[in-house]
Design a protein around this motif. Structure first.
Motif, short mmCIF file in Angstrom:
data_model
loop_
_atom_site.label_atom_id
_atom_site.label_comp_id
_atom_site.label_asym_id
_atom_site.label_seq_id
_atom_site.Cartn_x
_atom_site.Cartn_y
_atom_site.Cartn_z
N THR A 1 -0.18 -2.35 8.11
CA THR A 1 -1.63 -2.44 8.04
C THR A 1 -2.22 -1.07 7.69
O THR A 1 -1.82 -0.06 8.26
N PRO A 2 -3.16 -1.03 6.75
CA PRO A 2 -3.76 0.26 6.37
C PRO A 2 -4.65 0.83 7.47
O PRO A 2 -5.16 0.08 8.31
N ASN A 3 -4.86 2.14 7.43
CA ASN A 3 -5.78 2.78 8.37
C ASN A 3 -7.22 2.44 8.01
O ASN A 3 -8.07 2.35 8.90
N SER A 4 -7.51 2.29 6.71
CA SER A 4 -8.86 1.92 6.30
C SER A 4 -8.79 1.09 5.02
O SER A 4 -7.83 1.20 4.26
N VAL A 5 -9.80 0.26 4.83
CA VAL A 5 -9.92 -0.59 3.64
C VAL A 5 -11.32 -0.42 3.08
O VAL A 5 -12.31 -0.53 3.82
N LYS A 6 -11.41 -0.14 1.79
CA LYS A 6 -12.71 -0.04 1.13
C LYS A 6 -12.79 -1.17 0.10
O LYS A 6 -11.94 -1.26 -0.79
N ARG A 7 -13.80 -2.03 0.23
CA ARG A 7 -13.99 -3.14 -0.69
C ARG A 7 -15.12 -2.82 -1.66
O ARG A 7 -16.06 -2.12 -1.32
N ARG A 8 -15.01 -3.40 -2.85
CA ARG A 8 -16.06 -3.23 -3.86
C ARG A 8 -17.37 -3.83 -3.34
O ARG A 8 -17.37 -4.85 -2.66
N SER A 9 -18.47 -3.20 -3.65
CA SER A 9 -19.78 -3.68 -3.21
C SER A 9 -20.09 -5.04 -3.81
O SER A 9 -19.66 -5.36 -4.92
N LEU A 10 -20.87 -5.84 -3.08
CA LEU A 10 -21.30 -7.14 -3.58
C LEU A 10 -22.10 -6.97 -4.86
O LEU A 10 -22.93 -6.07 -4.96
N GLY A 11 -21.87 -7.84 -5.81
CA GLY A 11 -22.59 -7.80 -7.06
C GLY A 11 -21.98 -6.89 -8.11
O GLY A 11 -22.33 -6.96 -9.27
N VAL A 12 -21.04 -6.05 -7.71
CA VAL A 12 -20.36 -5.17 -8.66
C VAL A 12 -19.11 -5.90 -9.17
O VAL A 12 -18.34 -6.44 -8.39
N THR A 13 -18.93 -5.94 -10.47
CA THR A 13 -17.81 -6.69 -11.04
C THR A 13 -16.75 -5.81 -11.69
O THR A 13 -15.75 -6.32 -12.19
#
Length: 124
Positions: free
Chosen positions: A60-72
């Protein structure tokens, strides 16, 4: 004072990086996480390795960054792993080893890119 601030920062990072609970079977099957550059090079193949495989082989990663909503465009997710020196070693000071890994995934959960590094920090 610097040592105290570093210890407090390490505790804060550790508290924020809480991993999800595991069943006894999963906990027994897992060994110490290894994301050294040499191991990562054997485990990750750009354009082929999936998130599920990363979880199984690295953990399991220490942190996860997801793309912002609406950004493709851009990476869908970036998983970050890192080590920190044990608190006993932080208290001693000196040069301490650290390892980091960043894994970039596309929209299908497949590795686009990654960067792993062994380095050290000087604790005074």
């Amino acid at each position: 004072m610097k040592k105290l601030l570093l210890v407090l920062a390490a505790l804060l990072v550790a508290a924020c990086a809480h991993a999800p609970a595991q069943s006894a079977k999963e906990a027994g099957a897992k060994t110490e996480r290894n994301f050294s550059p040499a191991h990562v090079k054997e485990v990750i193949v750009k354009g082929k390795t999936t998130q599920k495989e990363i979880l199984a082989k690295i953990g399991t990663p220490n942190s996860v960054k997801r793309r912002s909503l609406g950004v493709t465009t851009g990476p869908a997710e970036v998983w970050n792993y890192w080590t920190a020196p044990p608190l006993n070693d932080v208290a001693k000071g000196g040069l301490q080893p650290v390892t980091s890994l960043a894994v970039v995934f596309d929209d299908n959960g497949v590795v686009q890119d990654y960067a792993a590094a062994d380095s050290s920090v000087l604790i005074q």
